[in-house]
Design a protein around this motif. Structure first.
Motif, PDB file in Angstrom:
ATOM      1  N   THR A 116      -7.358 -97.295 -36.086  1.00 53.07           N
ATOM      2  CA  THR A 116      -7.892 -96.193 -35.245  1.00 53.07           C
ATOM      3  C   THR A 116      -8.113 -96.616 -33.795  1.00 53.07           C
ATOM      4  O   THR A 116      -8.155 -97.794 -33.485  1.00 53.07           O
ATOM      5  N   GLU A 136      -7.400 -89.969 -33.916  1.00 50.54           N
ATOM      6  CA  GLU A 136      -7.723 -91.398 -33.863  1.00 50.54           C
ATOM      7  C   GLU A 136      -6.490 -92.249 -34.187  1.00 50.54           C
ATOM      8  O   GLU A 136      -6.243 -93.280 -33.555  1.00 50.54           O
ATOM      9  N   ILE A 137      -5.724 -91.797 -35.172  1.00 55.54           N
ATOM     10  CA  ILE A 137      -4.516 -92.536 -35.575  1.00 55.54           C
ATOM     11  C   ILE A 137      -3.472 -92.444 -34.462  1.00 55.54           C
ATOM     12  O   ILE A 137      -2.894 -93.454 -34.044  1.00 55.54           O
TER      13      ILE A 137
END
Ligand SMILES: [Zn+2]
Length: 258
Positions: free
Chosen positions: A126, A144-145
């Protein structure tokens, strides 16, 4: 069978039957309450054990390992402790896998380049490693990814297929986001608890107690005590004729998209 997509319809079917019986008969509402609490306890338990793959399949060890190979993994870097980790790995001719935080890559881009150049693998951990990770919705997890992926691409010109959720937390939001990103969720079979235990010796002892071929070991390249444990672990593995390989090699997975 014991997966969320199987359990959820069973839960709701029983819940509706109990709800109707509570309304139209003299059945106590306690049963409905117990059933609901039980389901939430299952969800909480499953959220914290990535090996169960309850919400989404996770890759966490090679059960069929024939030779004495293990994979050491480091989360939360790169950090100021990463150079010492790299020195140790080089000394013992060991390869490892680093699950990197986007923000940390921005702080230490040269370390990210170095660990890749030295033959280690990397995965996505992340962008921000939020303490609220378990409470993010699917869109926020995906963000986040994707943000971490973008930093990895800018810095290293590659796209990793490996994702490890912060704290190993999985839930329906993480499952949806990881499916969307097309990543493979990578867990571990040995949790060193190196962010919790106070001494390197106890971290080391905890790891070797259950160690067997095919294991994926979780450590963090973020403290001196982890480095102490790593040095003893690499010594032990060398004496016991283990080979340390990357997760992709141990689990026979492709780490990057080309
Ligand atoms: Zn982490």
């Amino acid at each position: 069978m014991w997966k969320h997509h199987n359990i959820k319809p069973i839960f709701w079917s029983v819940w509706f039957v109990l709800a109707i019986l509570t309304l139209v008969t003299s059945l106590s509402s306690t049963y409905l309450l117990i059933w609901t609490v039980l389901f939430f306890l299952v969800l909480i338990y499953a959220s914290f054990d990535i090996r169960l793959g309850y919400f989404l399949k996770s890759y966490y060890r090679n059960k069929n390992e024939q030779s004495r190979r293990v994979a050491i993994t480091f989360d939360d870097g790169p950090s100021e402790f990463t150079p010492e980790v790299l020195d140790l790995l080089r000394t013992y001719n060991a390869k490892a896998t680093f699950f990197l935080i986007g923000k940390q890559i921005q702080k230490f881009p040269n370390l990210a380049k170095q660990l890749l150049a030295e033959g280690h693998s990397i995965g996505n951990h992340t962008m921000n490693h939020s303490n609220r990770f378990g409470f993010l919705n699917a869109e926020q997890v995906l963000q986040e990814i994707n943000s971490c992926d973008a930093v990895i691409y800018e810095t290293l010109l590659l796209k990793t297929r490996f994702f490890r959720p912060p704290f190993g937390v999985t839930n329906p939001s993480v499952a949806v986001a990881v499916k969307d990103s097309g990543d493979l969720m990578i867990g571990w079979s040995i949790r060193s608890l190196d962010t919790v235990l106070s001494h390197g010796e106890s971290i080391y002892q905890r790891i070797i107690k259950k160690l067997k071929p095919g294991d994926v070991i979780l450590l963090h390249d973020t403290s001196e005590k982890s480095i102490f444990a790593l040095k003893k672990l690499l010594d032990y593995l060398a004496k016991e004729k283990y080979t340390c390989v990357t997760v992709d090699e141990l689990l026979n997975l492709q780490a990057y998209e080309f």
